[in-house]
Write an enzyme that holds these catalytic residues in place. Structure first.
Site, PDB file in Angstrom:
ATOM      1  N   PRO A   1      52.923  26.161   5.092  1.00 45.84           N
ATOM      2  CA  PRO A   1      53.394  24.948   5.781  1.00 45.84           C
ATOM      3  C   PRO A   1      52.251  23.971   6.088  1.00 45.84           C
ATOM      4  O   PRO A   1      52.498  22.825   6.430  1.00 45.84           O
ATOM      5  CB  PRO A   1      54.011  25.468   7.077  1.00 45.84           C
ATOM      6  CG  PRO A   1      53.975  26.947   7.016  1.00 45.84           C
ATOM      7  CD  PRO A   1      53.123  27.375   5.880  1.00 45.84           C
TER       8      PRO A   1
ATOM      9  N   ASP B   1      67.569  12.066 -13.326  1.00 49.30           N
ATOM     10  CA  ASP B   1      67.613  12.815 -12.077  1.00 49.30           C
ATOM     11  C   ASP B   1      67.342  11.953 -10.879  1.00 49.30           C
ATOM     12  O   ASP B   1      66.588  10.998 -10.947  1.00 49.30           O
ATOM     13  CB  ASP B   1      66.492  13.872 -12.074  1.00 49.30           C
ATOM     14  CG  ASP B   1      66.967  15.171 -12.630  1.00 49.30           C
ATOM     15  OD1 ASP B   1      68.169  15.331 -12.767  1.00 49.30           O
ATOM     16  OD2 ASP B   1      66.095  16.007 -12.917  1.00 49.30           O
TER      17      ASP B   1
ATOM     18  N   GLU C   1      51.486  35.575   9.932  1.00 46.84           N
ATOM     19  CA  GLU C   1      51.149  34.392  10.739  1.00 46.84           C
ATOM     20  C   GLU C   1      50.308  33.385   9.980  1.00 46.84           C
ATOM     21  O   GLU C   1      50.207  32.228  10.351  1.00 46.84           O
ATOM     22  CB  GLU C   1      50.366  34.827  11.996  1.00 46.84           C
ATOM     23  CG  GLU C   1      51.183  35.589  12.995  1.00 46.84           C
ATOM     24  CD  GLU C   1      52.430  34.832  13.433  1.00 46.84           C
ATOM     25  OE1 GLU C   1      52.279  33.712  13.951  1.00 46.84           O
ATOM     26  OE2 GLU C   1      53.541  35.357  13.243  1.00 46.84           O
TER      27      GLU C   1
ATOM     28  N   ARG D   1      61.789  22.415 -15.335  1.00 46.96           N
ATOM     29  CA  ARG D   1      62.848  21.531 -15.878  1.00 46.96           C
ATOM     30  C   ARG D   1      62.293  20.225 -16.432  1.00 46.96           C
ATOM     31  O   ARG D   1      62.999  19.500 -17.121  1.00 46.96           O
ATOM     32  CB  ARG D   1      63.973  21.318 -14.870  1.00 46.96           C
ATOM     33  CG  ARG D   1      63.610  20.613 -13.610  1.00 46.96           C
ATOM     34  CD  ARG D   1      64.706  20.820 -12.573  1.00 46.96           C
ATOM     35  NE  ARG D   1      66.030  20.497 -13.094  1.00 46.96           N
ATOM     36  CZ  ARG D   1      66.451  19.271 -13.360  1.00 46.96           C
ATOM     37  NH1 ARG D   1      65.653  18.242 -13.159  1.00 46.96           N
ATOM     38  NH2 ARG D   1      67.660  19.075 -13.837  1.00 46.96           N
TER      39      ARG D   1
HETATM   40  N1  ADE Z   1      55.427  29.277   3.595  1.00 47.24           N
HETATM   41  C1  ADE Z   1      56.041  29.205   4.784  1.00 47.24           C
HETATM   42  N2  ADE Z   1      56.567  27.994   4.999  1.00 47.24           N
HETATM   43  C2  ADE Z   1      56.274  27.249   3.903  1.00 47.24           C
HETATM   44  C3  ADE Z   1      56.531  25.906   3.508  1.00 47.24           C
HETATM   45  N3  ADE Z   1      57.197  25.064   4.294  1.00 47.24           N
HETATM   46  N4  ADE Z   1      56.083  25.501   2.304  1.00 47.24           N
HETATM   47  C4  ADE Z   1      55.394  26.346   1.514  1.00 47.24           C
HETATM   48  N5  ADE Z   1      55.113  27.611   1.818  1.00 47.24           N
HETATM   49  C5  ADE Z   1      55.549  28.075   2.997  1.00 47.24           C
END
Ligand code: ADE
Length: 246
Positions: free
Chosen positions: A89, A169, A116, A154
């Site tokens: 994230p 697309d 974590e 794709r």
């Molecule tokens: N791992 C956990 N959350 C994630 C996300 N939003 N994007 C990529 N990998 C992740």
């Protein structure tokens, strides 16, 4: 195009690649996906991939060494990758523009984080970049890796049956897609926009442009600042904005 995925849940990836567009790409020899179990690159009897965080706190941290060993083994076995992407994230936001960039590469390694977090030294010496698929936290990078593989595959010529459907697309020109309809012409008292039955190609094209601009302006106005609009789309957008009094 070669993909190597490093994960502690190899079955989560391989079971998702047995059907659909990516599987067709694999069968046609256009996409080559290899899944690696991170635990195969551990040195201890317990096949440990995580440990407690330095400084304390909740949860476990993924160790750097198994990830580094996995990438070294992949490099020896499958050649030097163009990029080693850590999915987390904390990464740069993944988008269609990123998919277009990646599709020109030959070999992509995807590292799926868990727990974590990942020992930060992975970012210094193993990964060459870090991507996030959106502003939410998944329990691991596996689903994110599958999203990258699907969206890149794709775009590879020959993977999707009709190349026009990829060109048209949603997002390929930076707009949301226009509505689609198929038979029957009346479904539970709901018809189909008359213009689509008219056989008038220019009118259909104009309608589709307008019907792509309306939801984009409504739901994703941010896309309009970077979208590439032709003259007709630009004048339709001006007209819509005038109608909406904005
Ligand atoms: N791992 C956990 N959350 C994630 C996300 N939003 N994007 C990529 N990998 C992740």
């Amino acid at each position: 195009m070669k993909f190597d995925i490093v994960t502690i849940f190899p079955k989560m990836i391989s079971s998702s690649l047995t059907e659909g567009v990516v599987s067709r790409g694999i069968q046609r020899g256009l996409v080559d996906v290899s899944v690696h179990d991170l635990r195969d690159y551990t040195l201890d009897r317990h096949r440990t991939v995580d440990d407690v965080p330095y400084g304390g706190g909740p949860g476990m941290v993924m160790k750097a060494e198994p990830l580094a060993k996995a990438v070294s083994a992949i490099t020896i076995e499958r050649g030097q990758p163009d990029v080693v992407i850590l999915l987390s994230p904390q990464g740069r936001r993944y988008s269609q523009v990123e998919a277009e960039r990646l599709r020109h590469l030959k070999h992509i390694v995807l590292l799926c984080g868990r727990y974590e977090g990942v020992d930060d030294r992975v970012r210094d010496i193993v990964a060459t970049e870090e991507l996030s698929i959106g502003d939410y936290v998944l329990s691991g990078g596996e689903i994110a890796a599958l999203i990258v593989i699907d969206s890149v595959s794709r775009l590879i010529p020959g993977v999707v049956g009709d190349p026009k459907s990829v060109e048209q697309d949603s997002f390929s020109r930076g707009l949301l897609d226009h509505p689609h309809y198929t038979r029957p012409a009346t479904f539970r008292d709901l018809g189909v926009p008359e213009v689509l039955l008219s056989g008038h190609h220019a009118e259909v094209s104009r309608w589709r442009k307008r019907e792509a601009l309306v939801p984009t302006l409504d739901r994703r106005p941010d896309l309009l600042s970077t979208a590439t609009l032709d003259d007709e789309e630009q004048s339709l957008l001006d007209q819509i904005q005038k109608e909406q009094g904005s």
